[in-house]
Design an enzyme around this catalytic site. Structure first.
Site, PDB file in Angstrom:
ATOM      1  N   GLY A  48      56.807  45.165  48.905  1.00 51.64           N
ATOM      2  CA  GLY A  48      57.447  45.694  47.691  1.00 51.64           C
ATOM      3  C   GLY A  48      58.596  44.868  47.147  1.00 51.64           C
ATOM      4  N   ASP A 107      64.163  55.634  49.100  1.00 55.30           N
ATOM      5  CA  ASP A 107      63.747  56.997  48.745  1.00 55.30           C
ATOM      6  C   ASP A 107      64.382  57.945  49.768  1.00 55.30           C
ATOM      7  OD1 ASP A 107      62.469  59.324  48.079  1.00 55.30           O
ATOM      8  OD2 ASP A 107      60.461  58.516  48.065  1.00 55.30           O
ATOM      9  N   PHE A 156      58.385  58.603  40.540  1.00 56.47           N
ATOM     10  CA  PHE A 156      57.624  57.562  41.223  1.00 56.47           C
ATOM     11  C   PHE A 156      57.455  56.362  40.304  1.00 56.47           C
ATOM     12  CE2 PHE A 156      54.328  55.332  43.461  1.00 56.47           C
ATOM     13  CZ  PHE A 156      54.757  55.484  44.772  1.00 56.47           C
TER      14      PHE A 156
HETATM   15  P1  IMP Z   1      61.866  55.556  52.270  1.00 51.44           P
HETATM   16  O1  IMP Z   1      61.620  55.188  53.713  1.00 51.44           O
HETATM   17  O2  IMP Z   1      61.493  56.984  51.996  1.00 51.44           O
HETATM   18  O3  IMP Z   1      63.271  55.232  51.804  1.00 51.44           O
HETATM   19  O4  IMP Z   1      60.857  54.753  51.414  1.00 51.44           O
HETATM   20  C1  IMP Z   1      61.011  53.405  51.180  1.00 51.44           C
HETATM   21  C2  IMP Z   1      59.691  52.731  50.896  1.00 51.44           C
HETATM   22  O5  IMP Z   1      58.791  53.614  50.249  1.00 51.44           O
HETATM   23  C3  IMP Z   1      59.907  51.569  49.962  1.00 51.44           C
HETATM   24  O6  IMP Z   1      59.995  50.383  50.694  1.00 51.44           O
HETATM   25  C4  IMP Z   1      58.686  51.604  49.081  1.00 51.44           C
HETATM   26  O7  IMP Z   1      57.685  50.763  49.617  1.00 51.44           O
HETATM   27  C5  IMP Z   1      58.184  53.027  49.131  1.00 51.44           C
HETATM   28  N1  IMP Z   1      58.581  53.803  47.929  1.00 51.44           N
HETATM   29  C6  IMP Z   1      59.494  54.795  47.839  1.00 51.44           C
HETATM   30  N2  IMP Z   1      59.588  55.268  46.599  1.00 51.44           N
HETATM   31  C7  IMP Z   1      58.710  54.546  45.860  1.00 51.44           C
HETATM   32  C8  IMP Z   1      58.354  54.562  44.451  1.00 51.44           C
HETATM   33  O8  IMP Z   1      58.859  55.317  43.615  1.00 51.44           O
HETATM   34  N3  IMP Z   1      57.401  53.653  44.098  1.00 51.44           N
HETATM   35  C9  IMP Z   1      56.803  52.798  44.966  1.00 51.44           C
HETATM   36  N4  IMP Z   1      57.113  52.751  46.263  1.00 51.44           N
HETATM   37  C10 IMP Z   1      58.058  53.621  46.713  1.00 51.44           C
END
Ligand code: IMP
Ligand code: MG
Length: 183
Positions: A48, A107, A156
């Site tokens: 990403g 996120d 998203f």
């Molecule tokens: P977390 O562990 O919940 O903070 O999620 C982080 C990972 O989830 C990021 O590295 C992204 O790959 C993916 N992610 C979280 N939100 C989004 C979004 O809105 N679009 C695309 N990927 C997301």
């Protein structure tokens, strides 16, 4: 799932190429100033952060070492599974080094928390996290990034490296995905 016209799936463009590149330039200047004598290891979280990372590295005007790490937490879902798996480790030994972790988006904060703890256990001299987007309402304040590009709401988003089921990464801007595309 097969997608033929990715542009049709975008509800609204949130950050244009121009807006992203202006912010990346600012972050690069800040890192240059703070790390000019440190030769930090700048670590990209695949996939990403890939576009953000390569653009940012070119805006850092001091010596750095580039490295890559890959974790998986999402699979083809739009919600975090809460389980983070190390898929590819860094190539460099980071003990005693200054490390800058570059992430696309926070996120729940689980991915960054896991990675920071993992890398801290290797005794680097310092670690900071740089994140392009921060869903500020989705995680406790104490697990936010040290440097961030933009705050966003609980929506998203895709493009500029960000995906849904590995699609949309090559859109040059960041846009909100229509809910019907992932629900
Ligand atoms: P977390 O562990 O919940 O903070 O999620 C982080 C990972 O989830 C990021 O590295 C992204 O790959 C993916 N992610 C979280 N939100 C989004 C979004 O809105 N679009 C695309 N990927 C997301
Ligand atoms: Mg992803």
């Amino acid at each position: 799932m097969k997608i033929t016209n990715e542009k049709n799936d975008i509800k609204q463009v949130l950050f244009t190429e121009k807006k992203i590149s202006a912010r990346v330039e600012e972050i690069g200047a800040q890192i240059t100033e703070e790390y000019k004598d440190k030769a930090p290891i700048v670590a990209c979280i695949l996939k990403g952060a890939s576009f953000f990372y390569t653009d940012l590295c070119r805006q850092i005007k001091c010596p750095i070492h580039m490295d890559f790490i890959s974790v998986s937490s999402y699979g083809a879902d739009s919600q975090s599974s809460g389980v983070v798996k190390l898929v590819k480790d860094l190539d460099n030994n980071i003990t005693g080094r200054d490390v800058i972790i570059v992430e696309d988006i926070i996120d729940s904060g689980l991915t960054l928390k896991y990675l920071k703890e993992l890398l801290m256990s290797r005794k680097p001299r310092s670690i900071i996290t740089v994140c392009l987007l921060d869903k500020v309402d989705c995680h406790p304040a104490e697990i936010g990034a040290d440097i961030k590009g933009f705050d966003i709401g609980d929506q998203f988003v895709v493009g500029y490296g960000l995906d849904y089921a590995d699609y949309y990464r090559n859109l040059p801007y960041i846009g909100e995905l229509k809910p019907e595309c992932y629900q």
